[in-house]
Motif scaffolding. Structure first.
Motif, PDB file in Angstrom:
ATOM      1  N   GLU A  78      -7.720  -3.901   5.453  1.00  0.00           N
ATOM      2  CA  GLU A  78      -6.773  -4.104   4.172  1.00  0.00           C
ATOM      3  C   GLU A  78      -5.720  -4.333   4.544  1.00  0.00           C
ATOM      4  O   GLU A  78      -5.316  -5.811   4.184  1.00  0.00           O
ATOM      5  CB  GLU A  78      -6.786  -2.864   3.200  1.00  0.00           C
ATOM      6  CG  GLU A  78      -6.328  -2.819   1.979  1.00  0.00           C
ATOM      7  CD  GLU A  78      -6.075  -1.799   1.273  1.00  0.00           C
ATOM      8  OE1 GLU A  78      -5.605  -1.752   0.134  1.00  0.00           O
ATOM      9  OE2 GLU A  78      -5.990  -0.576   2.245  1.00  0.00           O
ATOM     10  N   GLU A  79      -4.582  -3.712   4.993  1.00  0.00           N
ATOM     11  CA  GLU A  79      -3.429  -4.293   5.557  1.00  0.00           C
ATOM     12  C   GLU A  79      -3.305  -4.631   6.770  1.00  0.00           C
ATOM     13  O   GLU A  79      -2.436  -5.404   7.434  1.00  0.00           O
ATOM     14  CB  GLU A  79      -2.102  -3.420   5.025  1.00  0.00           C
ATOM     15  CG  GLU A  79      -2.115  -2.066   5.767  1.00  0.00           C
ATOM     16  CD  GLU A  79      -1.213  -1.081   5.161  1.00  0.00           C
ATOM     17  OE1 GLU A  79      -0.197  -1.561   4.733  1.00  0.00           O
ATOM     18  OE2 GLU A  79      -1.232   0.238   5.569  1.00  0.00           O
ATOM     19  N   VAL A  91      -2.431  -7.841  -1.276  1.00  0.00           N
ATOM     20  CA  VAL A  91      -3.337  -8.252  -0.237  1.00  0.00           C
ATOM     21  C   VAL A  91      -3.570  -9.967  -0.545  1.00  0.00           C
ATOM     22  O   VAL A  91      -3.779 -10.555   0.461  1.00  0.00           O
ATOM     23  CB  VAL A  91      -4.711  -7.434  -0.263  1.00  0.00           C
ATOM     24  CG1 VAL A  91      -5.362  -7.955   1.157  1.00  0.00           C
ATOM     25  CG2 VAL A  91      -4.210  -5.932   0.160  1.00  0.00           C
ATOM     26  N   ASP A 140     -12.023   1.414  -6.189  1.00  0.00           N
ATOM     27  CA  ASP A 140     -10.762   1.998  -5.253  1.00  0.00           C
ATOM     28  C   ASP A 140      -9.993   3.155  -6.022  1.00  0.00           C
ATOM     29  O   ASP A 140     -10.740   4.312  -5.944  1.00  0.00           O
ATOM     30  CB  ASP A 140      -9.860   0.861  -4.844  1.00  0.00           C
ATOM     31  CG  ASP A 140      -9.017   1.274  -3.572  1.00  0.00           C
ATOM     32  OD1 ASP A 140      -9.484   2.497  -2.955  1.00  0.00           O
ATOM     33  OD2 ASP A 140      -8.137   0.654  -3.114  1.00  0.00           O
ATOM     34  N   LEU A 157       0.904  -1.183  -0.063  1.00  0.00           N
ATOM     35  CA  LEU A 157      -0.071  -0.068   0.058  1.00  0.00           C
ATOM     36  C   LEU A 157       0.829   1.165  -0.216  1.00  0.00           C
ATOM     37  O   LEU A 157       0.595   2.146  -0.727  1.00  0.00           O
ATOM     38  CB  LEU A 157      -1.095  -0.013   1.246  1.00  0.00           C
ATOM     39  CG  LEU A 157      -2.047   1.390   1.441  1.00  0.00           C
ATOM     40  CD1 LEU A 157      -2.685   1.660   0.334  1.00  0.00           C
ATOM     41  CD2 LEU A 157      -2.513   1.148   2.623  1.00  0.00           C
ATOM     42  N   HIS A 191     -13.056  -1.877   2.353  1.00  0.00           N
ATOM     43  CA  HIS A 191     -11.979  -3.026   2.197  1.00  0.00           C
ATOM     44  C   HIS A 191     -12.648  -4.164   3.203  1.00  0.00           C
ATOM     45  O   HIS A 191     -13.476  -4.830   2.839  1.00  0.00           O
ATOM     46  CB  HIS A 191     -10.522  -2.967   2.438  1.00  0.00           C
ATOM     47  CG  HIS A 191      -9.771  -2.128   1.201  1.00  0.00           C
ATOM     48  ND1 HIS A 191      -9.742  -2.405  -0.030  1.00  0.00           N
ATOM     49  CD2 HIS A 191      -9.479  -0.961   1.415  1.00  0.00           C
ATOM     50  CE1 HIS A 191      -9.357  -1.488  -0.499  1.00  0.00           C
ATOM     51  NE2 HIS A 191      -8.860  -0.422   0.222  1.00  0.00           N
ATOM     52  N   HIS A 225     -11.735   3.029   6.124  1.00  0.00           N
ATOM     53  CA  HIS A 225     -10.856   1.744   6.048  1.00  0.00           C
ATOM     54  C   HIS A 225     -10.418   1.075   6.980  1.00  0.00           C
ATOM     55  O   HIS A 225      -9.841   1.678   7.910  1.00  0.00           O
ATOM     56  CB  HIS A 225      -9.542   2.416   5.017  1.00  0.00           C
ATOM     57  CG  HIS A 225      -9.956   2.926   3.651  1.00  0.00           C
ATOM     58  ND1 HIS A 225     -10.838   3.940   3.320  1.00  0.00           N
ATOM     59  CD2 HIS A 225      -9.210   2.598   2.417  1.00  0.00           C
ATOM     60  CE1 HIS A 225     -10.932   4.043   2.042  1.00  0.00           C
ATOM     61  NE2 HIS A 225      -9.903   3.702   1.604  1.00  0.00           N
ATOM     62  N   ASP A 273      -8.544   7.061   5.286  1.00  0.00           N
ATOM     63  CA  ASP A 273      -7.703   6.116   4.410  1.00  0.00           C
ATOM     64  C   ASP A 273      -6.176   6.394   4.607  1.00  0.00           C
ATOM     65  O   ASP A 273      -6.007   7.067   5.652  1.00  0.00           O
ATOM     66  CB  ASP A 273      -8.111   6.381   3.006  1.00  0.00           C
ATOM     67  CG  ASP A 273      -7.816   8.056   2.637  1.00  0.00           C
ATOM     68  OD1 ASP A 273      -7.479   8.827   3.289  1.00  0.00           O
ATOM     69  OD2 ASP A 273      -8.299   8.289   1.388  1.00  0.00           O
ATOM     70  N   VAL A 295     -15.569  -3.804  -1.012  1.00  0.00           N
ATOM     71  CA  VAL A 295     -14.563  -4.582  -1.360  1.00  0.00           C
ATOM     72  C   VAL A 295     -13.925  -4.063  -2.567  1.00  0.00           C
ATOM     73  O   VAL A 295     -14.860  -3.922  -3.694  1.00  0.00           O
ATOM     74  CB  VAL A 295     -14.869  -6.003  -1.067  1.00  0.00           C
ATOM     75  CG1 VAL A 295     -13.374  -6.733  -1.782  1.00  0.00           C
ATOM     76  CG2 VAL A 295     -15.213  -6.304  -0.005  1.00  0.00           C
ATOM     77  N   SER A 354      -7.622  -3.908  -6.803  1.00  0.00           N
ATOM     78  CA  SER A 354      -7.101  -3.043  -5.885  1.00  0.00           C
ATOM     79  C   SER A 354      -6.177  -4.080  -4.918  1.00  0.00           C
ATOM     80  O   SER A 354      -5.054  -3.975  -4.718  1.00  0.00           O
ATOM     81  CB  SER A 354      -7.717  -2.090  -4.977  1.00  0.00           C
ATOM     82  OG  SER A 354      -6.802  -1.667  -3.767  1.00  0.00           O
ATOM     83  N   ASN A 355      -6.920  -5.195  -4.303  1.00  0.00           N
ATOM     84  CA  ASN A 355      -6.416  -6.077  -3.373  1.00  0.00           C
ATOM     85  C   ASN A 355      -5.095  -7.042  -4.085  1.00  0.00           C
ATOM     86  O   ASN A 355      -4.494  -7.147  -3.380  1.00  0.00           O
ATOM     87  CB  ASN A 355      -7.516  -6.732  -2.736  1.00  0.00           C
ATOM     88  CG  ASN A 355      -8.499  -6.016  -2.063  1.00  0.00           C
ATOM     89  OD1 ASN A 355      -9.554  -6.508  -1.927  1.00  0.00           O
ATOM     90  ND2 ASN A 355      -8.017  -5.034  -1.378  1.00  0.00           N
TER      91      ASN A 355
END
Length: 347
Positions: free
Chosen positions: A204-205, A258, A282, A61, A225, A201, A173, A248, A252-253
């Motif tokens: 996600e990570e 991810v 995203d 990210l 996410h 957000h 974010d 979701v 992007s993921n």
């Protein structure tokens, strides 16, 4: 079988849908970035739009964010922000988006001396044109950068007050690592007192605990996410039981590692566990596609997703929006009519 799959993909692309997780700055295509750079006398470190696009090889990210914030530097005038948003709304309408709830990052601009009086008129002019010319319902969500201090976020929310009637919610974010939800509890309490809708957000990570804390400590109504919620079965049951939506973003993921590839994405598992998941783009200029491209990539990699699953994803997107209930009901009615016309099972 292949022809049936193609028919389903076509039906999804033509179906009315909402996009609830898209950053307007993340729709800055390389070609537009170079056009704005020329207009504003900005020198980019890449020699061409093709070279810039080739730089979109991210391993995290943070590697994306470094390039993302550099790209924002070409946005200098009201017209720049109008051109940016109008380009997105045209693409969204071509993907049959009927409702877009769009993030904007004021701190990315105010830190460069570009204030609300510059970017808000341009963004709002684009929304008005999208509604008038495209029939697209759109609203903005003010998104704050979690790698900055909470005090900076509070100051930004205060600076936004003259424009408060023109955005519907508050989001959070930027990089999750080292910036847990509890860092922003006072900020979210102030936004809640102002009547703003709340999203964040999380997961996600960051871990599943960040999703839970965004709900419990920030009062988030939707989670952007949220895919790491799957690491906590009790949290998954809570999300499903309470109907909490996860916005979701499949491409992007994968682009941000991810998941190693689309086949490994856990959206189907979350959907089948009863979680209100949906598909969004995203930062589509950076991650390889707008919302329909995300649907196509997901469905192509997951043949277990059938027409009832696709319908549920589309309906989730509409139902999870912050639009008035009557508008949502009308859009769902159009989706139902479209699905019936295609002879598809809605479950």
């Amino acid at each position: 079988m292949a022809s049936q799959r193609l028919a389903l993909l076509d039906a999804v692309c033509a179906a009315p849908k909402a996009e609830l997780h898209v950053h307007i700055e993340g729709t800055l295509e390389p070609e537009l970035a170079f056009a704005l750079a020329r207009r504003n006398g900005v020198t980019l470190r890449w020699r061409s739009s093709a070279e810039l696009r080739a730089a979109y090889a991210f391993d995290s990210l943070q590697s994306f964010l470094d390039l993302y914030y550099a790209g924002c530097d070409v946005l200098r005038t009201e017209q720049d922000f109008f051109d940016l948003a109008w380009a997105y709304f045209q693409r969204a309408a071509s993907d049959r988006v009927v409702r877009a709830e769009v993030f904007f990052d004021p701190q990315s601009h105010t830190a460069r001396g570009v204030g609300f009086d510059v970017f808000m008129p341009g963004l709002l002019r684009a929304v008005a044109r999208a509604q008038q010319q495209l029939g697209l319902s759109a609203a903005y969500i003010l998104c704050l950068l979690r790698h900055l201090s909470e005090d900076d976020g509070i100051a930004t929310l205060q600076a936004a007050q003259p424009w408060a009637q023109h955005f519907i919610g508050l989001g959070l974010d930027s990089s999750e690592r080292g910036n847990p939800p509890e860092k922003f509890a006072r900020l979210y309490a102030q936004a809640r007192a102002q009547g703003l809708r709340l999203v964040a957000h999380a997961g996600e990570e960051g871990p599943a605990a960040y999703v839970r804390d965004a709900l419990d400590l920030l009062g988030a109504e939707r989670i952007d996410h949220g895919v790491h919620a799957a690491d906590d079965p009790a949290l998954v049951r809570r999300l499903a039981g309470q109907g909490i939506a996860l916005t979701v973003c499949p491409l992007s993921n994968v682009k941000l590692c991810v998941f190693p590839d689309m086949a490994a994405h856990n959206l189907p598992a979350l959907l089948h566990a009863g979680v209100k998941v949906m598909v969004n783009s995203d930062d589509p200029a950076y991650f390889g596609g707008y919302v329909n491209a995300n649907y196509q990539a997901l469905l192509a990699a997951h043949p277990e997703l059938d027409s009832a699953d696709a319908y549920r994803l589309l309906r989730n997107s509409l139902e999870a929006s912050f639009a008035p209930a009557g508008r949502i009901a009308a859009w769902v009615g159009k989706l139902d009519a479209h699905w019936r016309a295609q002879g598809l099972d809605a479950g």
